[in-house]
Design a protein around this motif. Structure first.
Motif, PDB file in Angstrom:
ATOM      1  N   THR A   1       1.297   5.707  -6.942  1.00 52.78           N
ATOM      2  CA  THR A   1       1.226   4.316  -7.766  1.00 52.78           C
ATOM      3  C   THR A   1       1.184   3.418  -6.612  1.00 52.78           C
ATOM      4  OG1 THR A   1       2.318   4.712  -9.705  1.00 52.78           O
ATOM      5  CG2 THR A   1       2.086   2.680  -9.574  1.00 52.78           C
ATOM      6  N   VAL A   2       2.030   3.320  -5.804  1.00 57.93           N
ATOM      7  CA  VAL A   2       2.256   2.290  -4.507  1.00 57.93           C
ATOM      8  C   VAL A   2       0.984   2.440  -3.655  1.00 57.93           C
ATOM      9  CG1 VAL A   2       3.629   1.757  -2.357  1.00 57.93           C
ATOM     10  CG2 VAL A   2       4.885   2.339  -4.885  1.00 57.93           C
ATOM     11  N   ASP A   3       0.629   3.687  -3.402  1.00 55.58           N
ATOM     12  CA  ASP A   3      -0.480   3.807  -2.632  1.00 55.58           C
ATOM     13  C   ASP A   3      -1.833   3.332  -3.434  1.00 55.58           C
ATOM     14  OD1 ASP A   3      -2.126   4.780  -0.318  1.00 55.58           O
ATOM     15  OD2 ASP A   3      -2.874   6.620  -1.545  1.00 55.58           O
ATOM     16  N   LEU A   4      -1.971   3.267  -4.719  1.00 57.64           N
ATOM     17  CA  LEU A   4      -3.304   2.735  -5.476  1.00 57.64           C
ATOM     18  C   LEU A   4      -3.213   1.283  -5.264  1.00 57.64           C
ATOM     19  CD1 LEU A   4      -5.457   2.929  -7.167  1.00 57.64           C
ATOM     20  CD2 LEU A   4      -4.089   3.202  -9.124  1.00 57.64           C
ATOM     21  N   LEU A   5      -1.722   0.568  -5.553  1.00 57.99           N
ATOM     22  CA  LEU A   5      -1.766  -0.847  -5.669  1.00 57.99           C
ATOM     23  C   LEU A   5      -2.121  -1.346  -4.063  1.00 57.99           C
ATOM     24  CD1 LEU A   5       1.272  -1.269  -7.553  1.00 57.99           C
ATOM     25  CD2 LEU A   5      -0.857  -2.225  -8.023  1.00 57.99           C
TER      26      LEU A   5
ATOM     27  N   LYS B   1      -3.946   0.134  -1.872  1.00 56.75           N
ATOM     28  CA  LYS B   1      -5.555   0.238  -1.491  1.00 56.75           C
ATOM     29  C   LYS B   1      -6.347  -0.812  -2.406  1.00 56.75           C
ATOM     30  CE  LYS B   1      -5.878   4.716   0.468  1.00 56.75           C
ATOM     31  NZ  LYS B   1      -4.287   4.904   1.020  1.00 56.75           N
ATOM     32  N   ALA B   2      -5.810  -1.301  -3.253  1.00 58.72           N
ATOM     33  CA  ALA B   2      -6.494  -2.128  -4.278  1.00 58.72           C
ATOM     34  C   ALA B   2      -6.230  -3.517  -3.759  1.00 58.72           C
ATOM     35  CB  ALA B   2      -6.166  -2.104  -5.607  1.00 58.72           C
ATOM     36  N   GLY B   3      -5.399  -3.729  -2.809  1.00 56.74           N
ATOM     37  CA  GLY B   3      -4.935  -4.980  -2.189  1.00 56.74           C
ATOM     38  C   GLY B   3      -3.987  -6.024  -3.038  1.00 56.74           C
ATOM     39  N   ALA B   4      -3.274  -5.040  -3.987  1.00 62.68           N
ATOM     40  CA  ALA B   4      -2.428  -5.738  -5.070  1.00 62.68           C
ATOM     41  C   ALA B   4      -0.918  -5.526  -4.623  1.00 62.68           C
ATOM     42  CB  ALA B   4      -3.031  -5.020  -6.303  1.00 62.68           C
ATOM     43  N   LEU B   5      -0.479  -5.381  -3.585  1.00 60.21           N
ATOM     44  CA  LEU B   5       0.868  -5.171  -3.342  1.00 60.21           C
ATOM     45  C   LEU B   5       0.987  -5.478  -1.872  1.00 60.21           C
ATOM     46  CD1 LEU B   5       3.739  -4.716  -4.365  1.00 60.21           C
ATOM     47  CD2 LEU B   5       3.268  -2.214  -3.576  1.00 60.21           C
ATOM     48  N   GLN B   6       1.746  -6.511  -1.440  1.00 55.42           N
ATOM     49  CA  GLN B   6       2.057  -6.873  -0.235  1.00 55.42           C
ATOM     50  C   GLN B   6       3.587  -6.658   0.242  1.00 55.42           C
ATOM     51  OE1 GLN B   6      -0.787  -8.010   1.069  1.00 55.42           O
ATOM     52  NE2 GLN B   6      -1.711  -7.549  -0.710  1.00 55.42           N
ATOM     53  N   ASP B   7       3.829  -6.491   1.411  1.00 59.90           N
ATOM     54  CA  ASP B   7       5.376  -6.332   1.888  1.00 59.90           C
ATOM     55  C   ASP B   7       6.053  -7.207   1.543  1.00 59.90           C
ATOM     56  OD1 ASP B   7       4.389  -3.864   2.947  1.00 59.90           O
ATOM     57  OD2 ASP B   7       4.277  -4.527   5.071  1.00 59.90           O
ATOM     58  N   SER B   8       5.492  -8.572   1.537  1.00 58.58           N
ATOM     59  CA  SER B   8       6.366  -9.797   1.317  1.00 58.58           C
ATOM     60  C   SER B   8       6.831  -9.800  -0.422  1.00 58.58           C
ATOM     61  CB  SER B   8       5.523 -11.079   1.500  1.00 58.58           C
ATOM     62  OG  SER B   8       4.239 -11.020   0.750  1.00 58.58           O
TER      63      SER B   8
END
Length: 392
Positions: free
Chosen positions: A32-36, A38-45
């Motif tokens: 899930t984290v990998d999908l997010l 790669k979709a540009g939907a999860l940032q480290d911040s």
């Protein structure tokens, strides 16, 4: 500017693992984290690291003797007297066998859900998602249903103790949220709602529409057990028709929701026949209710989901897209067959034992029609009528 939505995550939570053959596989978190990403939907911040729960926090919802047993059975070679008594604590079953470092990793899961709750209640963020959580079957003195400690109950107990807030718990797992229900069955500050496949056919066998709470809390427990092979329209109708008036009556200060995604047609452990559509529409409804009644306060947790390749990454990603206002969720309204990121598909198809879907939502036109659809819909309507008896 602070994030309105935060993602509580630590890769160490994937060490919550019973054995290699067990259906509860936390690789789904990594997918899930990998999908997010790669979709540009999860940032480290947006990511917050969970802490471990203290024994005091665990003891709000679990008996000290049970915590002691979990700790003892977490040793690499547990003492014989603890191994012999493991059955007393529900930790020797095929579903929930004890494993090394069980206490340590499960304490982190509980701490992650408390972290999410504290982040929202303190005003640091409006919404928080902790996909490692949602272990809703654990009881006061017993592990059950793949769950050792009950992080959902612990997070709710933290909220009521520290903030004296009214909590609405929404459980969308295909299995009844029994552990959370029994934790607060007589507490009028907590309203539990669970929509699940009827216990006539599925673990844990509870969650009948007649289970209502007790004492001052009568009416603050609401169950909607749906029929096997329930599809999207009937599921969403049952969900919305009961929750809308329930929220209006209960007036919560915060919503805590559990997002097992095992009501999907491809899930191997249940019989409900929904598509990815409910995992887009249902969080949108919860967000609307949180915005209307709770000043946006919403904590979401993970849960069940045993097709870790085709279902869980998409369903949990859709939840985060809704929580974080990502533009992809608006695109899906216009392009329901929008493709998944090609990089994610290429990288994971090599390892997946099944063909991965290439779109965010399901192409249900190719699915075989469900027999007796009208009968199933009518039975669910009757269940909704009974559920509403003490709500309005």
């Amino acid at each position: 500017m602070k994030n309105e939505s935060v993602f509580v995550y630590n890769e160490h939570e994937t060490t919550y693992k019973f054995n290699d053959e067990h259906p509860f596989n936390q690789k789904r978190l990594l997918l899930t984290v990998d999908l997010l990403r790669k979709a540009g939907a999860l940032q480290d911040s947006q990511i917050i690291t969970p802490r471990s729960a203290t024994e005091e926090e665990l003891a709000r919802v679990h008996q000290p003797e049970f915590i002691e047993a979990v700790k003892a059975l977490s040793e690499p070679s547990p003492a014989s007297q603890w191994v012999e008594s493991a059955s007393r604590y529900g930790l020797d079953t095929e579903d929930t066998p004890y494993f090394a470092l069980m206490h340590e990793v499960t304490s982190m899961v509980v701490g992650g859900s408390i972290t999410a709750a504290e982040t929202v209640m303190s005003g640091a963020a409006k919404r928080a998602l902790h996909l490692g959580g949602g272990l809703h079957h654990a009881l006061q003195s017993k592990g059950a249903g793949f769950c050792v400690y009950n992080d959902a109950s612990a997070a709710i107990a933290h909220i009521t103790e520290h903030y004296n807030a009214r909590v609405l718990y929404i459980d969308t797992d295909v299995h009844h949220g029994d552990g959370v229900q029994w934790s607060f069955y007589s507490d009028p500050r907590v309203c539990t709602f669970s929509i699940h496949e009827t216990g006539k056919y599925l673990f844990p066998g509870t969650g009948d529409v007649t289970e209502r709470g007790e004492g001052e809390a009568f009416g603050t427990c609401v169950n909607v057990p749906v029929e096997p092979y329930t599809e999207d329209d009937s599921w969403l109708e049952s969900f919305e028709q009961v929750l809308e008036p329930l929220i209006e009556r209960f007036k919560p200060d915060i919503i805590v929701s559990q997002h097992g995604c095992d009501a999907h047609a491809l899930d191997p452990l249940a019989h409900v026949h929904c598509s990815m559509r409910i995992y887009k529409e249902m969080p949108k409804l919860i967000r609307q209710w949180a915005d209307r009644w709770c000043e946006g306060r919403w904590v979401a947790l993970g849960g069940g989901g045993y097709d870790i390749w085709r279902v869980v990454p998409r369903a949990w990603s859709l939840l985060w897209l809704v929580m974080s206002d990502h533009p992809l969720i608006q695109r899906l309204e216009q392009e329901p067959l929008l493709s998944l990121p090609s990089g994610w598909l290429i990288e994971n198809q090599a390892e997946s034992p099944v063909d991965l879907p290439d779109t965010w939502l399901d192409q249900t036109d190719s699915w075989e029609p469900i027999p007796r659809r009208e009968v199933i819909v009518e039975k669910n309507k009757k269940t909704v009528e009974i559920a509403l008896l003490y709500v309005k």
